[in-house]
Structure formats: structure tokens, C-alpha cells
Design a protein around this motif. Sequence first.
Motif, mmCIF file in Angstrom:
data_model
loop_
_atom_site.group_PDB
_atom_site.id
_atom_site.type_symbol
_atom_site.label_atom_id
_atom_site.label_comp_id
_atom_site.label_asym_id
_atom_site.label_seq_id
_atom_site.Cartn_x
_atom_site.Cartn_y
_atom_site.Cartn_z
ATOM 1 N N PHE A 86 0.830 -1.200 0.000
ATOM 2 C CA PHE A 86 0.000 0.000 0.000
ATOM 3 C C PHE A 86 0.869 1.257 0.000
ATOM 4 C CE2 PHE A 86 -2.601 3.242 2.188
ATOM 5 C CZ PHE A 86 -3.675 3.274 1.313
ATOM 6 N N LEU A 87 1.955 1.247 0.768
ATOM 7 C CA LEU A 87 2.884 2.377 0.753
ATOM 8 C C LEU A 87 3.514 2.553 -0.621
ATOM 9 C CD1 LEU A 87 4.481 4.591 2.217
ATOM 10 C CD2 LEU A 87 6.133 2.829 2.916
ATOM 11 N N ALA A 88 3.905 1.435 -1.244
ATOM 12 C CA ALA A 88 4.460 1.513 -2.597
ATOM 13 C C ALA A 88 3.430 2.033 -3.595
ATOM 14 C CB ALA A 88 4.976 0.143 -3.037
ATOM 15 N N ALA A 89 2.158 1.648 -3.412
ATOM 16 C CA ALA A 89 1.108 2.133 -4.307
ATOM 17 C C ALA A 89 0.896 3.634 -4.150
ATOM 18 C CB ALA A 89 -0.197 1.376 -4.045
ATOM 19 N N LEU A 90 1.006 4.142 -2.917
ATOM 20 C CA LEU A 90 0.876 5.590 -2.709
ATOM 21 C C LEU A 90 2.014 6.344 -3.391
ATOM 22 C CD1 LEU A 90 -0.239 5.827 1.041
ATOM 23 C CD2 LEU A 90 -1.650 6.071 -1.006
ATOM 24 N N ILE A 91 3.246 5.855 -3.221
ATOM 25 C CA ILE A 91 4.381 6.503 -3.882
ATOM 26 C C ILE A 91 4.251 6.370 -5.397
ATOM 27 C CG2 ILE A 91 6.889 6.506 -4.107
ATOM 28 C CD1 ILE A 91 7.055 5.390 -1.283
ATOM 29 N N GLY A 92 3.821 5.170 -5.855
ATOM 30 C CA GLY A 92 3.623 4.989 -7.291
ATOM 31 C C GLY A 92 2.529 5.875 -7.842
ATOM 32 N N GLY A 93 1.468 6.105 -7.042
ATOM 33 C CA GLY A 93 0.419 7.019 -7.490
ATOM 34 C C GLY A 93 0.938 8.437 -7.673
ATOM 35 N N ALA A 94 1.830 8.870 -6.767
ATOM 36 C CA ALA A 94 2.437 10.187 -6.927
ATOM 37 C C ALA A 94 3.314 10.241 -8.178
ATOM 38 C CB ALA A 94 3.258 10.531 -5.683
ATOM 39 N N LEU A 95 4.070 9.160 -8.430
ATOM 40 C CA LEU A 95 4.884 9.115 -9.656
ATOM 41 C C LEU A 95 4.000 9.110 -10.904
ATOM 42 C CD1 LEU A 95 7.612 6.496 -8.643
ATOM 43 C CD2 LEU A 95 7.870 8.975 -8.820
ATOM 44 N N LEU A 96 2.889 8.359 -10.847
ATOM 45 C CA LEU A 96 1.964 8.327 -11.980
ATOM 46 C C LEU A 96 1.404 9.708 -12.269
ATOM 47 C CD1 LEU A 96 -0.688 5.616 -12.706
ATOM 48 C CD2 LEU A 96 -1.379 8.006 -12.722
ATOM 49 N N THR A 130 6.523 0.690 -13.031
ATOM 50 C CA THR A 130 5.369 0.387 -13.869
ATOM 51 C C THR A 130 4.324 1.496 -13.781
ATOM 52 O OG1 THR A 130 5.762 -1.969 -13.457
ATOM 53 C CG2 THR A 130 3.651 -1.352 -14.425
ATOM 54 N N MET A 131 4.084 2.031 -12.591
ATOM 55 C CA MET A 131 3.114 3.112 -12.455
ATOM 56 C C MET A 131 3.634 4.389 -13.109
ATOM 57 S SD MET A 131 1.323 2.595 -8.721
ATOM 58 C CE MET A 131 -0.094 3.566 -9.239
ATOM 59 N N PHE A 132 4.933 4.621 -13.058
ATOM 60 C CA PHE A 132 5.485 5.767 -13.790
ATOM 61 C C PHE A 132 5.287 5.589 -15.290
ATOM 62 C CE2 PHE A 132 8.741 8.308 -15.835
ATOM 63 C CZ PHE A 132 8.730 9.486 -15.102
ATOM 64 N N ALA A 133 5.470 4.353 -15.768
ATOM 65 C CA ALA A 133 5.255 4.078 -17.192
ATOM 66 C C ALA A 133 3.790 4.272 -17.582
ATOM 67 C CB ALA A 133 5.719 2.655 -17.522
ATOM 68 N N VAL A 134 2.864 3.872 -16.708
ATOM 69 C CA VAL A 134 1.443 4.109 -16.976
ATOM 70 C C VAL A 134 1.159 5.605 -17.017
ATOM 71 C CG1 VAL A 134 -0.890 3.804 -16.061
ATOM 72 C CG2 VAL A 134 0.711 1.893 -16.047
ATOM 73 N N GLY A 135 1.837 6.371 -16.151
ATOM 74 C CA GLY A 135 1.706 7.824 -16.216
ATOM 75 C C GLY A 135 2.163 8.380 -17.543
ATOM 76 N N LEU A 136 3.205 7.784 -18.129
ATOM 77 C CA LEU A 136 3.619 8.183 -19.479
ATOM 78 C C LEU A 136 2.491 7.980 -20.484
ATOM 79 C CD1 LEU A 136 7.238 6.691 -19.785
ATOM 80 C CD2 LEU A 136 6.623 9.068 -19.436
ATOM 81 N N LEU A 137 1.852 6.817 -20.434
ATOM 82 C CA LEU A 137 0.749 6.547 -21.361
ATOM 83 C C LEU A 137 -0.394 7.539 -21.165
ATOM 84 C CD1 LEU A 137 0.488 2.637 -21.341
ATOM 85 C CD2 LEU A 137 1.471 4.110 -23.099
ATOM 86 N N ILE A 138 -0.691 7.886 -19.918
ATOM 87 C CA ILE A 138 -1.753 8.855 -19.662
ATOM 88 C C ILE A 138 -1.380 10.222 -20.232
ATOM 89 C CG2 ILE A 138 -2.990 10.081 -17.833
ATOM 90 C CD1 ILE A 138 -2.801 7.568 -16.141
ATOM 91 N N ALA A 139 -0.129 10.625 -20.048
ATOM 92 C CA ALA A 139 0.314 11.908 -20.601
ATOM 93 C C ALA A 139 0.219 11.905 -22.124
ATOM 94 C CB ALA A 139 1.750 12.201 -20.160
ATOM 95 N N PHE A 140 0.607 10.811 -22.749
ATOM 96 C CA PHE A 140 0.530 10.731 -24.206
ATOM 97 C C PHE A 140 -0.916 10.722 -24.683
ATOM 98 C CE2 PHE A 140 4.741 8.203 -23.931
ATOM 99 C CZ PHE A 140 5.423 9.377 -23.701
ATOM 100 N N ALA A 141 -1.800 10.031 -23.946
ATOM 101 C CA ALA A 141 -3.213 10.006 -24.318
ATOM 102 C C ALA A 141 -3.849 11.383 -24.178
ATOM 103 C CB ALA A 141 -3.958 8.986 -23.464
ATOM 104 N N ARG A 142 -3.454 12.139 -23.165
ATOM 105 C CA ARG A 142 -3.970 13.497 -22.991
ATOM 106 C C ARG A 142 -3.448 14.438 -24.061
ATOM 107 N NH1 ARG A 142 -5.580 15.417 -17.913
ATOM 108 N NH2 ARG A 142 -4.434 17.326 -18.389
#
Length: 452
Positions: A87-97, A391-403
Motif C-alpha cells: 500500500f505504501l508503494a502504491a501511494l508513492i507509485g500514485g504520486a509518480l503516476l 510500472t506506475m510511472f510508465a502508466v503515467g507516461l501513457l496517460i500523458a501521451f493520451a492526454r
Amino acid sequence: MPSSRTGRPPVQRAARPAPPRIAGENPLRRLRTRARKAWDRPLTAYYLILGGSMLITVLGLVMVYSASQITALQLSLPGSFFFRKQFLAALIGGALLFAASRMPVKLHRALAYPILAAAVFSMALVQVPGIGMSVNGNRNWISLGGSFQIQPSEFGKLALVLWGADLIARKQEKRLLTQWKHMLVPLVPVAFLLLGLIMLGGDMGTAIILTAILFGLLWLAGAPTRLFAGVLSVAGLIGVILIKTSPNRMARLACIGATEPKAGAADCWQAVHGIYALASGGIFGSGLGASVEKWGQLPEAHTDFIFAVTGEELGLAGTLSVLALFAALGYAGIRVAGRTEDPFVRYAAGGVTTWIIAQAVINIGAVLGLLPIAGVPLPLFSYGGSALLPTMFAVGLLIAFARDEPGARAALAMRQPRFGRKRAGGSRAERVPRRWNTMRRRASAARPSGER
């Protein structure tokens, strides 16, 4: 007829005629047409990536909590120990995303070389005595103190995607990709450097994912069939040599399709009990938390074989839901890569999509007994902060590209907030929602001339 305040009869707006229905039109065809229109909307990829990744992560947290309780208690730890770390890793990953989704493309390209240098340096540190750690026979970890560890090879995937996409995009802008030496150099040597550092620790699963990313980048760059086949042949030959020279890898290869544990070197206990877990789940599973195999029968129940526990507790419905989410995420990534005009965005989106889907296929294929057990986690789902963060940072890349797609950018710009911002002052009229003000302006523009 009632009159308006000006004494004139109110303006009667003609109702829009309903679209004519064709006699005998198939309802399924109409539904298919509507679904196709909804599927082709500009923000479809954006919502699929954001929603799919969030659902996979949340469901993964639930299954990590369920699958890791027995393991934690066996280690004399609290039952929620692994869940709290995830859960802590998911919170940090959410910030990276979130940070990656808001970064401009230029900043992503600027981060490519620093991330690659940091990944190579940290992967080299793993081999330094006293710094690197061995986990399950693989020396690919660095201790951060206490129970926290990091696996630098997971960040090597992100480094290869960003750096490789930037390199190929620069060469395409200079029209150098028509020459085979510019297509291969320095992309392939740097990828082999990363592969060599990974294989020094014995982690062939991560090396397979890195190889898939390399092939994905070459494919998107338009590598000729002969060149692509040559690189594939060399990689396949190296893989065969590495498998033949390792009894452990040969034993894993012998467990493909096993239905009962074997005696001797090919101990297929983990593979067989993964099949048992899936088979006992049925259609809707035995219930969340009611898995039997996680009680010491199934090794790595919360990491590599969490999909088996998902099948046992949530059944076929749960596993198909996970597969559907990964399929939606893969489709959205391919759509982003196919619709953009920016070469870097195309290569980076294709590389991230190849990474996530290839890793999911290898993990799920191993659980189903169709592929050898490679020891790779299920992206966004399995326990492991080192795999979750990049992986969450990479998903953030996809979101940025989609936007950043032209249609999506225009659609996001036209969206109005439900409640408008307050203007200077605090009167009631100034707190009217922005959308209502827009409707009032449109109504005023539609009045007849001479009306106030």
C-alpha cells in the motif's frame, strides 16, 4: 397564448426530428454502431488507461492482502505486513503516476539519459560484495535498510523504453533509420549491456522482458525482416545456451504442462499447485480469503503466483476480469502509439505497452502451465514495490501521451467543471456555476432583435 415580458409571444423552438429508423434494422447492429462511436471518442484511450490501471492496482492490493496473510504469520509477522508495504508503494507509485501524467513530452525526453545512467550504475552496484543481496538464488537486490529492498533491474525496463524511444526518434528526425547500422547502434549494444548486468545476477525472467522491449522498439522503428530475424536469432541462441547450461532453468522448462509433482531435479510442485488453485476455483471462486493453496502449499502465493490465488478465490469470473483489464490497457496503449504524430510518443507508448503486456503474458502463461516459470510478477498486481513503482510511472507516461492527442486535448479543453470558480466578491449571482452562465449567454444570443 401567454406573452413574454416584452409583450411579444414567446419564441417557439422547433423540436429536433428524431433520426429515422430503417425498417427491419437489427437491434444488435444499432448497438454495435453505438459502441463503435463510443469506442472512437477522443478520450477513450485516456479513460481506459487511467481506469484500467487503477482497477488492476486496487484489485491487486486486495489480493495481496488475502494471499500474503498466511506467509506473514508463518514468518512471525503481522498478517497485514506485506499489504502495508504494498500500500505504501502504491501511494508513492500514485504520486509518480500523477507527476508523469502532467510532465510535458520534452521533460520525458530529458529524463531518458539520467534514468539510464542511474539504472546502469545501480545494476552494477548489485554485484559489489556487501551491497548486493541474493533473493531466491538471484543476486539482483540492494538493501535499503530494515525490510526494504530495491531491485534496480526493474528500473532498467523504464530506462530502456525512454532512452530507446528518444534515440530512435532523433535518428528518424535525421532520416538515419534507413541504414541498418544506425538502427542497431547504439540501441542493441546498450540493451545487451543491461541484459548482461541482469544475467550476472541470474534473473532470466527480467532479461526476457527487456528483450521483448528491445524487439518492440525495433519493430516500431520499421526494422527490415532480415535484420529483425537476425537479432531474434542471436537472442534465441543466447537464450538456449543459458537454459542448457542451467539445471534449474531446464527443470522449469520440463514443468510445462505438468499435472502432478515430479521426483528428481524437475520438481514441479509450484506449477502443479498453481493448476490446483485455478481448478478448485470454479466459476465464481471459493470466496475472498478462502484459498486453501495459500496455506503453505503454493510457494510465492502473493508474488509470482498471485493469479492462481485470484482464480481460486474469485473463480473464472475474477481471472477473466483481470485479463479484460490488461487487454483494455494494451489496446489503449496501441491506440495511443498509432494515432500520434510524434515519433518519441509512438516509440515510448509502444515500448511501455510491449513491456506490460509481455510481462503479463509470461506471468499468466506460467501460472496456467503453458510457459516455464520465469519468476516475473504480474504488472500492477503482484506484491513488490520495485516492480510497482517504475510500472506506475510508465502508466503515467501513457496517460500523458493520451492526454496530448489533438482530439483528446480539444475534448479536455471543452470540459467545464460542475461548479464554477468564485469571482471577485461574494454575491449569489456571482456564484452561479460556469455552465449555467454559458447557457444564459447562449439564450441571450438567441433572442429576437430589439429585445432586452
